[in-house]
Design an enzyme around this catalytic site. Structure first.
Site, PDB file in Angstrom:
ATOM      1  N   HIS A 174       0.749  -1.205  -0.074  1.00 26.87           N
ATOM      2  CA  HIS A 174      -0.015  -0.152  -0.166  1.00 26.87           C
ATOM      3  C   HIS A 174       0.849   1.375  -0.090  1.00 26.87           C
ATOM      4  O   HIS A 174       0.698   1.970  -0.930  1.00 26.87           O
ATOM      5  CB  HIS A 174      -0.951  -0.262   1.162  1.00 26.87           C
ATOM      6  CG  HIS A 174      -1.639   0.989   1.436  1.00 26.87           C
ATOM      7  ND1 HIS A 174      -3.097   1.190   1.230  1.00 26.87           N
ATOM      8  CD2 HIS A 174      -1.532   2.462   2.164  1.00 26.87           C
ATOM      9  CE1 HIS A 174      -3.607   2.442   1.472  1.00 26.87           C
ATOM     10  NE2 HIS A 174      -2.652   3.353   1.785  1.00 26.87           N
ATOM     11  N   GLU A 175       1.876   1.340   0.822  1.00 22.99           N
ATOM     12  CA  GLU A 175       2.621   2.411   1.136  1.00 22.99           C
ATOM     13  C   GLU A 175       3.590   2.911  -0.298  1.00 22.99           C
ATOM     14  O   GLU A 175       3.689   3.822  -0.582  1.00 22.99           O
ATOM     15  CB  GLU A 175       3.388   2.433   2.332  1.00 22.99           C
ATOM     16  CG  GLU A 175       2.797   2.481   3.642  1.00 22.99           C
ATOM     17  CD  GLU A 175       1.863   3.387   3.731  1.00 22.99           C
ATOM     18  OE1 GLU A 175       2.348   4.696   3.400  1.00 22.99           O
ATOM     19  OE2 GLU A 175       0.814   3.362   4.540  1.00 22.99           O
ATOM     20  N   HIS A 178       2.037   4.819  -2.993  1.00 25.71           N
ATOM     21  CA  HIS A 178       2.162   6.272  -2.767  1.00 25.71           C
ATOM     22  C   HIS A 178       3.334   6.653  -3.438  1.00 25.71           C
ATOM     23  O   HIS A 178       3.498   7.575  -4.191  1.00 25.71           O
ATOM     24  CB  HIS A 178       1.940   6.669  -1.370  1.00 25.71           C
ATOM     25  CG  HIS A 178       0.511   6.379  -0.778  1.00 25.71           C
ATOM     26  ND1 HIS A 178      -0.756   6.898  -1.354  1.00 25.71           N
ATOM     27  CD2 HIS A 178       0.129   5.800   0.330  1.00 25.71           C
ATOM     28  CE1 HIS A 178      -1.709   6.580  -0.586  1.00 25.71           C
ATOM     29  NE2 HIS A 178      -1.243   5.983   0.426  1.00 25.71           N
TER      30      HIS A 178
END
Length: 261
Positions: A174-175, A178
């Site tokens: 997920h990170e 970004h």
């Protein structure tokens, strides 16, 4: 949305919630239409840094890091992105392990270039966070944005970690989304507007909790919520995909901001 670290409950939250204005504007300016997966293959030189308190030294092993790398390659492989682990290091520092000293920790530990991924697995990342990551930007070598680039991830979220429901490596996936320039699928938390500026992720008003059979936070709009998307807040077991539009966006952002830098 509670998880458990040992006996301490936390609420899953990603700190990368407010993309900088230039990235928001760039995303809005890009074509929203998904395209077939790009022919380009991107390999990311990757550096893992485990930072723990003295009390938690040894709580993350190289085997777990290798398993985390496998999760990343499995998650991003369909998007034409792969990761090569160049090195891992282990640091004991009671302050750095909290995530409150990134201005000291990251310049001291980071390796490679702006095209390289540095992930810091912190044993005591606070403020109810499972992770926080820097969006790409116009960073020049030696600048603060360059030296502090990378992702902080709670160490207990690696495969086999101790964070219930978030112990399969999904937090890092997920990170890193970004890091490639993706927003949350519930960006803006509204059923109107641009959302995450990717057209094949149905607009979504709220973050997903757990792994429901389905969810529709914007019934007046087409499509159900993106509960299986890596850029939602679902349990790790619920994560399965990036969309074609997200793949295009990651490749666009990487080539614009990171490739060759």
């Amino acid at each position: 949305m509670a998880a458990v670290i040992g006996e301490k409950p936390i609420v899953f939250r990603c700190g990368s919630e407010n993309p900088p204005a230039d990235i928001l504007a760039q995303a809005a300016a890009m074509s929203h239409a998904p395209t077939p997966l790009a022919a380009q293959s991107i390999n990311i030189q990757t550096y893992f840094h485990v930072v723990t308190t003295q009390a938690k030294a040894g709580s993350v092993t190289q085997t777990q890091l290798n398993n985390q790398l496998a999760v990343l390659n499995r998650s991003y492989g369909p998007s034409g992105i792969s990761f090569t682990l160049v090195s891992s290091d282990f640091t004991v520092n009671n302050n750095w392990a909290t995530g409150n000293y990134d201005s000291q920790m990251k310049p001291a530990l980071r390796k490679g270039t702006y095209a390289s991924l540095n992930v810091y697995f912190l044993s005591d990342l606070g403020n109810g966070l499972l992770g926080i990551c820097n969006f790409p930007t116009n960073a020049s070598p030696g600048s603060s944005a360059y030296n502090q680039d990378g992702c902080d991830v709670l160490a207990g979220s690696v495969p086999g970690g101790n964070v219930a429901n978030y112990d399969q490596g999904g937090s890092a996936t997920h990170e890193i989304g970004h890091w490639f320039g993706l927003f949350h699928v519930f960006q803006g938390q509204s059923c109107t507007g641009a959302g995450d500026s990717v057209s094949d992720t149905p607009i979504q008003k709220v973050a997903t909790s757990g792994c429901p059979a389905s969810q529709d936070s914007c019934p007046s709009q087409s499509g159900l919520d993106n509960i299986h998307n890596y850029m939602d807040y679902s349990y790790d077991s619920c994560y399965t995909l990036f969309t074609a539009g997200q793949t295009t966006r990651m490749q666009q952002m990487y080539n614009m901001y990171r490739a060759g830098k």
